[in-house]
Write an enzyme that holds these catalytic residues in place. Sequence first.
Site, PDB file in Angstrom:
ATOM      1  NE  ARG A   1     -32.527  18.658 -15.380  1.00 16.02           N
ATOM      2  CZ  ARG A   1     -33.157  17.812 -15.998  1.00 16.02           C
ATOM      3  NH1 ARG A   1     -34.654  17.508 -15.596  1.00 16.02           N
ATOM      4  NH2 ARG A   1     -32.878  16.734 -16.930  1.00 16.02           N
TER       5      ARG A   1
ATOM      6  CG  ASN B   1     -31.961  13.768 -14.414  1.00 15.13           C
ATOM      7  OD1 ASN B   1     -31.005  13.146 -13.460  1.00 15.13           O
ATOM      8  ND2 ASN B   1     -32.301  13.415 -15.395  1.00 15.13           N
ATOM      9  CG  ASP B   2     -37.130  17.523 -13.332  1.00 14.48           C
ATOM     10  OD1 ASP B   2     -36.549  18.708 -13.547  1.00 14.48           O
ATOM     11  OD2 ASP B   2     -37.276  17.160 -14.542  1.00 14.48           O
TER      12      ASP B   2
ATOM     13  NE  ARG C   1     -34.346  12.891 -20.500  1.00 15.93           N
ATOM     14  CZ  ARG C   1     -33.555  12.145 -20.050  1.00 15.93           C
ATOM     15  NH1 ARG C   1     -32.823  11.183 -20.638  1.00 15.93           N
ATOM     16  NH2 ARG C   1     -33.188  11.986 -18.833  1.00 15.93           N
TER      17      ARG C   1
ATOM     18  CB  CYS D   1     -35.854   6.650 -15.873  1.00 17.17           C
ATOM     19  SG  CYS D   1     -37.252   7.924 -15.506  1.00 17.17           S
TER      20      CYS D   1
ATOM     21  CG  HIS E   1     -31.314  20.229 -24.478  1.00 17.78           C
ATOM     22  ND1 HIS E   1     -31.061  21.435 -24.996  1.00 17.78           N
ATOM     23  CD2 HIS E   1     -31.443  19.135 -25.290  1.00 17.78           C
ATOM     24  CE1 HIS E   1     -31.316  20.974 -26.375  1.00 17.78           C
ATOM     25  NE2 HIS E   1     -31.211  19.796 -26.532  1.00 17.78           N
TER      26      HIS E   1
ATOM     27  CD  GLU F   1     -40.170  14.630 -13.969  1.00 18.63           C
ATOM     28  OE1 GLU F   1     -39.042  14.583 -14.095  1.00 18.63           O
ATOM     29  OE2 GLU F   1     -41.012  14.816 -14.813  1.00 18.63           O
TER      30      GLU F   1
ATOM     31  NE  ARG G   1     -39.993  12.694 -20.271  1.00 16.21           N
ATOM     32  CZ  ARG G   1     -39.073  13.216 -19.850  1.00 16.21           C
ATOM     33  NH1 ARG G   1     -38.674  12.942 -18.639  1.00 16.21           N
ATOM     34  NH2 ARG G   1     -38.061  13.805 -20.630  1.00 16.21           N
TER      35      ARG G   1
HETATM   36  C1  PEP Z   1     -35.472  13.170 -14.584  1.00 19.82           C
HETATM   37  O1  PEP Z   1     -36.042  14.361 -14.256  1.00 19.82           O
HETATM   38  O2  PEP Z   1     -34.939  12.544 -13.747  1.00 19.82           O
HETATM   39  C2  PEP Z   1     -35.828  12.722 -15.932  1.00 19.82           C
HETATM   40  C3  PEP Z   1     -35.341  11.261 -16.025  1.00 19.82           C
HETATM   41  O3  PEP Z   1     -36.468  13.518 -16.812  1.00 19.82           O
HETATM   42  P1  PEP Z   1     -35.665  14.447 -17.485  1.00 19.82           P
HETATM   43  O4  PEP Z   1     -34.057  14.467 -17.387  1.00 19.82           O
HETATM   44  O5  PEP Z   1     -35.888  14.513 -18.984  1.00 19.82           O
HETATM   45  O6  PEP Z   1     -36.327  15.807 -16.931  1.00 19.82           O
HETATM   46 MG    MG Z   2     -37.688  15.141 -15.594  1.00 20.14          MG
END
Ligand code: PEP
Ligand code: MG
Length: 608
Positions: free
Chosen positions: A475, A464-465, A307, A512, A200, A441, A343
């Site tokens: 992560r 990312n997830d 987001r 994304c 974050h 994800e 989202r």
């Molecule tokens: C992801 O998980 O790649 C994503 C874009 O969402 P966030 O980073 O907000 O979890």
């Molecule tokens: Mg995510």
Amino acid sequence: MSPERERADGKIIGMPASPGIVVGPVHLLLWEVPEVSHRIIPDEAVPAEVERLHGALQSAKARLARVKSRAEGHAGAEEAAIFDVQVSILSDGELIKSIEALIRQNIAAEKAFDLVLTEWRQNFARHAQPMIRERVGDLTDVHIRVLSILLGLPDHDPVDVPKGSNAVLVTHDLTPSLTVQLDRDAISAIATDAGTRTSHVAILARSLGLPAVVGLRDATIRVKSGDDIILDGSSGVLIPRPTQEQIAAYTDRAAREANDTAELQHLIGVEPITLDGVRITLRTNVDLPEEAEAAAHSGAEGVGLMRTEFLVVGRATMPDEEEQYRAYKRVVEAFAGYPVVIRTFDIGGDKLPVGGYPTEANPFLGWRAIRMCLDEPELFKTQLRALLRAAMHGDVRIMLPLVVSVDEVRGARHLLEEAAAELDGRGVDYRHDLPLGVMVETPAAVISAETLVNEVAFFSIGTNDLVQYTLAVDRGNANLATRFTPLHPAVLTLIKRTVDVGHMNGLEVSVCGEMASQPLMAFALVGLGVRQLSVAGRSVPLVKRIVRGVSAQVAMEAANAALATGTARESEAELRRRLLDAFGDAQFLRDGLPESVDGNTFEGFGGP
Ligand code: PEP
Ligand code: MG
């Protein structure tokens, strides 16, 4: 575990989180509960000690009032309201009575305060009600603040940093109450012991345009307040007490980076099309509504991920329908004529509001995103109503996060219908036919892709997830940063499967996650068949340059070679070799890759 981290040349290596170079003084913020020794006071000292306690509580309140008013100035009234909870703790009659009782048993004020606060924090943390458990963070802030006053320790609130300081904030982690204190006219960069590129703090730093290095692990014990420091957010490096030569070298590099960025500007108006004529749709990620206007000038063809949880993170109250409607409308209007994929709340994990949220042992496997929204229909429907109304102003598409099964999509659709009916009941205008898509994800979503295609309008891959859940690598854990390898062939296989199933069924499939913003990985994604990318604002021209400089055929061959390898390192080597053949040893290809301990950025990336 990582090799030696402070090198002979004095550099401290972390993860690049938000690009840019800053040379400025350290503002060290050690926000930890200080050690308190036991001190017995004589009977006659008791009244004065009770007085001292009350004096400290008053000073803490005055201090919070100042912090709050400064935070209101640059973060907004809603955000700054999180300090109200702490003010109310300082006036809590029961709490004060318990501390006074201990002082009357001849315990010094600081120890009495420390004992009671420790006990309260433990009790709150174990409480059955989530609302109560979530007050622990506020109690901890109060614990630190009042003890610092009673012990005469210096006060480090970042709101006190004078404007124009160009300071580098060095701290363990960026809590919500610290985030709202960030005055960008005073703090020019952030360095944290905790966090990774996808945590974050990193995402927020990029949104705010603040250079940042995270995952430094022990920077807070290696630097001193007031010392000069170089922070290089592009390669993830801190250089405490730099030499004149180092300052000159980095100032030079900063100028070159600024030049590169300026050079890329000419790409704003051109199409992202590969050498062999494949058109890629390039959208941008927006985390804060305030970013929308600048993001709209980046050359992006819409928003691939907004987001929305950053409307909530760090706040004590949820934004109501009206506030949300205004926020979404602002983004939609900024991107007039282009799609805006919004989202729904991905609250949980490391994106938490203040209060009302359970403390969980495994937050990334916990009550997060669509799970929380389906369990809290009123909260979810408030957001859905705001989205339906904002869609009157443009091409809004709704995206659900962290989906693992088709019944979550059905549940969300049902609530969307209820939200529409509620707007009908109020006679409010809204648009009916919003496309509903999902983030892919989780491995479950990839494996269920054939079922999901029947229920949704589009897929967007959240790498990312997806990386986190596929490789079982947290992560946000700095100790695992080198194991967080998006180019791992297992991850690439899941991405390819999602793209193939989506396209075969006529769905748009975009990526994304942060992968899309990194040049080498964007090349891999094009090779895997991805035709839509949504990237950080600053990366729009960079990724456009990659797309325009390669052929989709070469990218596909590179991706196939990467898929056939057994490790992230081999997969990366296959991709890198082919991309460098196309571009030569261009510095910008390194953007976002961490500097390895041996100083060789590109070679050093890959992990086990
Ligand atoms: C992801 O998980 O790649 C994503 C874009 O969402 P966030 O980073 O907000 O979890
Ligand atoms: Mg995510």
